[in-house]
Design a protein around this motif. Sequence first.
Motif, mmCIF file in Angstrom:
data_model
loop_
_atom_site.group_PDB
_atom_site.id
_atom_site.type_symbol
_atom_site.label_atom_id
_atom_site.label_comp_id
_atom_site.label_asym_id
_atom_site.label_seq_id
_atom_site.Cartn_x
_atom_site.Cartn_y
_atom_site.Cartn_z
ATOM 1 N N VAL A 107 0.869 -1.452 -0.137
ATOM 2 C CA VAL A 107 -0.152 0.582 -0.555
ATOM 3 C C VAL A 107 0.711 1.470 0.157
ATOM 4 N N ARG A 108 0.619 2.225 -0.915
ATOM 5 C CA ARG A 108 1.436 3.435 -0.829
ATOM 6 C C ARG A 108 0.342 4.271 -0.826
ATOM 7 N N LEU A 109 0.425 5.610 0.234
ATOM 8 C CA LEU A 109 -0.404 6.340 0.023
ATOM 9 C C LEU A 109 1.112 7.727 0.286
ATOM 10 N N GLU A 110 0.425 9.653 -0.635
ATOM 11 C CA GLU A 110 0.956 9.765 -1.408
ATOM 12 C C GLU A 110 0.658 11.266 -0.371
ATOM 13 N N GLY A 111 0.677 12.908 -0.033
ATOM 14 C CA GLY A 111 0.484 13.474 0.243
ATOM 15 C C GLY A 111 0.706 13.942 1.529
ATOM 16 N N PRO A 112 0.112 14.746 2.248
ATOM 17 C CA PRO A 112 0.626 15.610 3.896
ATOM 18 C C PRO A 112 0.004 14.185 5.195
ATOM 19 N N ARG A 113 -1.299 14.122 4.241
ATOM 20 C CA ARG A 113 -2.138 12.861 5.760
ATOM 21 C C ARG A 113 -1.595 11.304 5.379
ATOM 22 N N ALA A 114 -0.762 11.503 4.794
ATOM 23 C CA ALA A 114 0.381 9.467 4.523
ATOM 24 C C ALA A 114 -0.032 9.491 5.254
ATOM 25 N N GLN A 115 1.085 9.521 6.380
ATOM 26 C CA GLN A 115 1.216 8.617 7.578
ATOM 27 C C GLN A 115 0.749 9.023 8.517
ATOM 28 N N LEU A 116 -0.035 9.771 8.880
ATOM 29 C CA LEU A 116 -1.344 9.532 9.441
ATOM 30 C C LEU A 116 -2.370 8.643 8.876
ATOM 31 N N ALA A 117 -2.900 8.470 7.560
ATOM 32 C CA ALA A 117 -4.152 7.217 7.028
ATOM 33 C C ALA A 117 -2.908 6.167 7.069
ATOM 34 N N GLY A 118 -1.477 6.309 6.607
ATOM 35 C CA GLY A 118 -1.363 4.802 6.135
ATOM 36 C C GLY A 118 -1.492 3.759 6.864
ATOM 37 N N PRO A 119 -1.084 3.610 8.575
ATOM 38 C CA PRO A 119 -1.647 2.618 9.232
ATOM 39 C C PRO A 119 -3.301 1.829 9.119
ATOM 40 N N GLY A 120 -3.867 3.010 9.580
ATOM 41 C CA GLY A 120 -4.827 2.382 9.441
ATOM 42 C C GLY A 120 -5.634 1.707 8.075
ATOM 43 N N VAL A 121 -5.130 2.598 6.766
ATOM 44 C CA VAL A 121 -5.327 1.592 5.794
ATOM 45 C C VAL A 121 -4.545 0.453 5.354
ATOM 46 N N SER A 122 -3.513 0.314 5.539
ATOM 47 C CA SER A 122 -2.474 -0.640 5.699
ATOM 48 C C SER A 122 -2.492 -2.188 6.602
ATOM 49 N N GLY A 123 -3.498 -1.539 7.225
ATOM 50 C CA GLY A 123 -3.686 -2.548 8.840
ATOM 51 C C GLY A 123 -4.098 -4.097 8.565
ATOM 52 N N ASN A 124 -5.053 -3.971 8.048
ATOM 53 C CA ASN A 124 -5.704 -5.240 6.933
ATOM 54 C C ASN A 124 -4.626 -5.824 6.386
ATOM 55 N N LEU A 125 -4.203 -6.070 6.389
ATOM 56 C CA LEU A 125 -2.674 -6.457 5.283
ATOM 57 C C LEU A 125 -2.191 -8.382 5.742
ATOM 58 N N PRO A 126 -2.026 -8.171 6.628
ATOM 59 C CA PRO A 126 -1.895 -10.036 6.884
ATOM 60 C C PRO A 126 -3.279 -10.371 7.267
ATOM 61 N N ASN A 127 -4.548 -9.840 7.675
ATOM 62 C CA ASN A 127 -5.924 -11.359 7.125
ATOM 63 C C ASN A 127 -5.592 -11.421 6.304
ATOM 64 N N GLU A 128 -5.583 -9.869 5.134
ATOM 65 C CA GLU A 128 -6.734 -10.285 3.927
ATOM 66 C C GLU A 128 -5.909 -11.423 3.153
ATOM 67 N N LEU A 129 -4.043 -10.900 3.659
ATOM 68 C CA LEU A 129 -3.119 -12.368 2.284
ATOM 69 C C LEU A 129 -3.518 -13.236 3.337
ATOM 70 N N ALA A 130 -3.704 -13.519 4.999
ATOM 71 C CA ALA A 130 -4.321 -14.807 5.307
ATOM 72 C C ALA A 130 -5.318 -15.683 4.711
ATOM 73 N N ALA A 131 -6.224 -14.700 4.766
ATOM 74 C CA ALA A 131 -7.691 -15.074 3.567
ATOM 75 C C ALA A 131 -7.452 -15.389 2.675
ATOM 76 N N LEU A 132 -6.513 -15.118 1.885
ATOM 77 C CA LEU A 132 -6.539 -15.446 -0.219
ATOM 78 C C LEU A 132 -5.912 -16.729 0.309
ATOM 79 N N ALA A 133 -4.891 -16.842 1.536
ATOM 80 C CA ALA A 133 -3.872 -18.142 0.989
ATOM 81 C C ALA A 133 -4.994 -19.132 1.332
ATOM 82 N N ARG A 134 -5.988 -19.430 2.631
ATOM 83 C CA ARG A 134 -6.515 -20.148 2.504
ATOM 84 C C ARG A 134 -7.542 -20.712 1.115
ATOM 85 N N TYR A 135 -7.740 -19.809 1.084
ATOM 86 C CA TYR A 135 -8.620 -19.361 -0.289
ATOM 87 C C TYR A 135 -8.330 -20.556 -1.332
ATOM 88 N N ALA A 136 -6.693 -19.953 -1.053
ATOM 89 C CA ALA A 136 -6.214 -20.515 -2.766
ATOM 90 C C ALA A 136 -6.311 -22.018 -2.434
#
Length: 140
Positions: A107-136
């Motif tokens: 996930v790549r965010l750009e702009g003055p609020r990127a650092q603030l918003a980034g962790p919230g946007v990317s925080g679910n990546l581990p769960n998404e990847l685990a779910a994708l692997a289970r499904y695959a």
Amino acid sequence: MVYTHSQSIDIPDVPPATLWAILSDPVHHHPVWDVRVKKVSLDGPFVDGVVQWISFTFAPAPVRTVLVDVIDGVGYSDDVDINGIPTRFTHRIDPDGSGGCRVTFTVRLEGPRAQLAGPGVSGNLPNELAALARYARTLR
């Protein structure tokens, strides 16, 4: 300001082609493996420039993304504006040399609020990847 976060998962028991079949057909697969996705539609084939609409369980309206850097069998990115913050989600499949693969979401965010918003946007990546692997694993 730029915020970037990557997360990977090794899936040694699923071939890269299976992962590509899932990721390149989000209409049929994404709502099945990702509990936060209700529906996906595409305004054309899965190629650069095509608009993808994703209905999330947490959003009142479908979210518009644009497919970019689509490389058959390897991955793609999609660009979206999240509350005025230009954001790119990149999905990459790398063969592991033994028949399986490693999947990386970035996930790549750009702009003055990127650092603030980034962790919230990317925080679910581990769960998404685990779910994708289970499904695959159910499709091999």
